[in-house]
Scaffold this motif. Sequence first.
Motif, mmCIF file in Angstrom:
data_model
loop_
_atom_site.group_PDB
_atom_site.id
_atom_site.type_symbol
_atom_site.label_atom_id
_atom_site.label_comp_id
_atom_site.label_asym_id
_atom_site.label_seq_id
_atom_site.Cartn_x
_atom_site.Cartn_y
_atom_site.Cartn_z
ATOM 1 N N LEU A 1 -3.513 -53.624 -20.016
ATOM 2 C CA LEU A 1 -4.256 -53.802 -21.373
ATOM 3 C C LEU A 1 -4.589 -55.262 -21.937
ATOM 4 O O LEU A 1 -4.004 -55.854 -21.110
ATOM 5 N N SER A 2 -5.849 -55.208 -22.035
ATOM 6 C CA SER A 2 -6.218 -56.231 -22.604
ATOM 7 C C SER A 2 -5.456 -57.243 -23.309
ATOM 8 O O SER A 2 -4.763 -55.992 -24.322
ATOM 9 N N ARG A 3 -4.968 -58.718 -23.294
ATOM 10 C CA ARG A 3 -4.414 -58.632 -24.758
ATOM 11 C C ARG A 3 -4.263 -58.652 -26.466
ATOM 12 O O ARG A 3 -3.289 -57.820 -27.023
ATOM 13 N N ASP B 1 -2.713 -56.512 -29.102
ATOM 14 C CA ASP B 1 -2.359 -56.992 -30.729
ATOM 15 C C ASP B 1 -3.057 -56.909 -31.878
ATOM 16 O O ASP B 1 -1.971 -56.030 -32.477
ATOM 17 N N ILE B 2 -4.046 -55.674 -31.407
ATOM 18 C CA ILE B 2 -4.364 -54.936 -32.213
ATOM 19 C C ILE B 2 -3.386 -54.125 -32.408
ATOM 20 O O ILE B 2 -3.497 -53.484 -34.441
ATOM 21 N N VAL B 3 -3.383 -52.961 -31.424
ATOM 22 C CA VAL B 3 -2.662 -51.947 -31.953
ATOM 23 C C VAL B 3 -0.844 -52.443 -32.507
ATOM 24 O O VAL B 3 -0.354 -52.006 -33.380
ATOM 25 N N LEU B 4 -0.239 -53.288 -31.884
ATOM 26 C CA LEU B 4 0.700 -53.867 -32.668
ATOM 27 C C LEU B 4 0.294 -54.649 -34.617
ATOM 28 O O LEU B 4 1.084 -53.793 -35.785
ATOM 29 N N ALA B 5 -0.620 -55.100 -34.281
ATOM 30 C CA ALA B 5 -1.411 -55.197 -36.034
ATOM 31 C C ALA B 5 -1.124 -54.488 -36.655
ATOM 32 O O ALA B 5 -0.750 -53.992 -37.673
ATOM 33 N N VAL B 6 -1.530 -52.778 -36.877
ATOM 34 C CA VAL B 6 -2.320 -51.370 -37.435
ATOM 35 C C VAL B 6 -0.690 -51.154 -36.949
ATOM 36 O O VAL B 6 -0.377 -49.177 -37.407
ATOM 37 N N THR B 7 0.365 -50.933 -36.503
ATOM 38 C CA THR B 7 1.702 -50.422 -36.268
ATOM 39 C C THR B 7 2.108 -51.110 -37.745
ATOM 40 O O THR B 7 2.995 -51.962 -37.180
ATOM 41 N N LYS B 8 2.541 -49.859 -38.769
ATOM 42 C CA LYS B 8 3.739 -50.112 -39.636
ATOM 43 C C LYS B 8 4.905 -50.067 -39.003
ATOM 44 O O LYS B 8 5.160 -49.496 -38.062
ATOM 45 N N ALA C 1 -10.992 -43.207 -32.283
ATOM 46 C CA ALA C 1 -11.500 -43.051 -30.843
ATOM 47 C C ALA C 1 -12.893 -43.972 -32.144
ATOM 48 O O ALA C 1 -14.108 -44.573 -31.039
ATOM 49 N N GLU C 2 -13.338 -41.862 -31.650
ATOM 50 C CA GLU C 2 -14.743 -42.040 -32.261
ATOM 51 C C GLU C 2 -15.521 -43.182 -32.957
ATOM 52 O O GLU C 2 -16.231 -43.389 -33.162
ATOM 53 N N GLY C 3 -15.180 -42.409 -34.316
ATOM 54 C CA GLY C 3 -14.931 -43.413 -35.425
ATOM 55 C C GLY C 3 -15.334 -45.706 -35.264
ATOM 56 O O GLY C 3 -16.581 -45.776 -36.067
ATOM 57 N N VAL C 4 -14.616 -45.534 -34.412
ATOM 58 C CA VAL C 4 -14.104 -47.247 -33.844
ATOM 59 C C VAL C 4 -15.794 -47.310 -32.789
ATOM 60 O O VAL C 4 -16.921 -48.148 -33.523
ATOM 61 N N ARG C 5 -16.497 -46.296 -32.063
ATOM 62 C CA ARG C 5 -17.484 -46.624 -31.536
ATOM 63 C C ARG C 5 -18.392 -46.684 -32.205
ATOM 64 O O ARG C 5 -19.313 -47.217 -32.399
ATOM 65 N N ALA C 6 -18.585 -45.250 -32.871
ATOM 66 C CA ALA C 6 -19.588 -45.117 -33.708
ATOM 67 C C ALA C 6 -19.946 -46.877 -35.104
ATOM 68 O O ALA C 6 -20.687 -47.277 -35.431
ATOM 69 N N ARG C 7 -18.554 -47.036 -35.297
ATOM 70 C CA ARG C 7 -19.030 -48.888 -36.488
ATOM 71 C C ARG C 7 -19.038 -49.580 -35.270
ATOM 72 O O ARG C 7 -19.318 -50.994 -35.492
ATOM 73 N N GLY C 8 -20.131 -49.394 -33.937
ATOM 74 C CA GLY C 8 -19.711 -50.947 -32.900
ATOM 75 C C GLY C 8 -19.131 -51.150 -32.364
ATOM 76 O O GLY C 8 -18.911 -52.823 -32.126
ATOM 77 N N GLY C 9 -17.652 -50.300 -32.246
ATOM 78 C CA GLY C 9 -16.296 -51.111 -31.698
ATOM 79 C C GLY C 9 -16.500 -51.264 -29.845
ATOM 80 O O GLY C 9 -17.359 -50.603 -29.724
ATOM 81 N N ASP C 10 -16.038 -52.566 -29.709
ATOM 82 C CA ASP C 10 -15.650 -52.728 -28.347
ATOM 83 C C ASP C 10 -15.072 -52.271 -27.614
ATOM 84 O O ASP C 10 -14.420 -51.028 -28.083
ATOM 85 N N ASN C 11 -14.739 -52.019 -26.378
ATOM 86 C CA ASN C 11 -13.950 -51.007 -25.640
ATOM 87 C C ASN C 11 -11.877 -51.619 -25.898
ATOM 88 O O ASN C 11 -11.434 -50.702 -25.898
ATOM 89 N N ASP C 12 -12.391 -53.303 -26.066
ATOM 90 C CA ASP C 12 -10.368 -53.262 -26.889
ATOM 91 C C ASP C 12 -9.702 -52.422 -27.800
ATOM 92 O O ASP C 12 -8.837 -52.136 -27.920
ATOM 93 N N GLN C 13 -11.285 -52.314 -28.433
ATOM 94 C CA GLN C 13 -10.883 -51.767 -30.064
ATOM 95 C C GLN C 13 -10.725 -50.412 -29.946
ATOM 96 O O GLN C 13 -9.854 -49.456 -30.762
ATOM 97 N N ILE C 14 -12.033 -49.500 -28.838
ATOM 98 C CA ILE C 14 -11.750 -48.436 -29.026
ATOM 99 C C ILE C 14 -10.102 -48.001 -27.960
ATOM 100 O O ILE C 14 -9.104 -46.649 -28.465
ATOM 101 N N ALA C 15 -10.044 -48.433 -27.130
ATOM 102 C CA ALA C 15 -8.679 -48.556 -26.188
ATOM 103 C C ALA C 15 -7.513 -48.775 -27.781
ATOM 104 O O ALA C 15 -6.754 -47.599 -27.511
ATOM 105 N N ALA C 16 -7.486 -49.515 -28.365
ATOM 106 C CA ALA C 16 -5.983 -49.930 -29.310
ATOM 107 C C ALA C 16 -6.552 -48.284 -30.506
ATOM 108 O O ALA C 16 -5.765 -47.833 -30.732
ATOM 109 N N GLY D 1 -10.084 -57.693 -34.595
ATOM 110 C CA GLY D 1 -10.885 -56.971 -33.799
ATOM 111 C C GLY D 1 -9.821 -55.864 -34.893
ATOM 112 O O GLY D 1 -10.311 -54.075 -34.600
ATOM 113 N N ALA D 2 -9.018 -55.686 -35.523
ATOM 114 C CA ALA D 2 -7.774 -54.460 -36.166
ATOM 115 C C ALA D 2 -7.806 -54.184 -37.248
ATOM 116 O O ALA D 2 -8.266 -52.995 -38.161
#
Length: 154
Positions: free
Chosen positions: A78-80, A84-91, A41-56, A109-110
């Motif tokens: 949660l936002s759609r 979608d990001i969580v499902l995308a990164v789920t192996k 989560a901190e890595g996403v924030r540091a890379r400029g991620g938005d709240n949807d990405q940080i939640a994911a 965003g994934a």
Amino acid sequence: MTEPDRTPLPLTAVEAIARAAHAHQTDKAGRPYTEHLQAVAEGVRARGGDNDQIAAAWLHDAVEDDALTEQWLEEATLSRRTKDIVLAVTKRTGEPPEAYAARILATEGALLVKEADLAHNANPARLAALDEATRKRLTEKYARMRALLGLIGK
């Protein structure tokens, strides 16, 4: 089916849910798994991620690790995009790495979430806590995924 208009959970609530869902899990080195979630989560924030990405990022392993169900995710406030990001990164079991990478690249965003995940997973200090065979296997696995995602040199 369209998502009803509802305000997504605040990040503090998403973090609390993720921490509770993974509370009894540890990583391969025996550390609390929630440390990994926080680092991503901190890595996403540091890379400029938005709240949807940080939640994911907080939830990125929840379905894969059976900490939360896919049904829970679909019903969560949660936002759609976060879902979608969580499902995308789920192996998925038996899924080829190429198909996994293609899904991540196809989901807006994934990639940023997966980049932060790989960065923490491949952290030399984190890998140093593992036995040599595991360290070597994971280093190769992470490098291959970075290549499939076009993250070499980033």
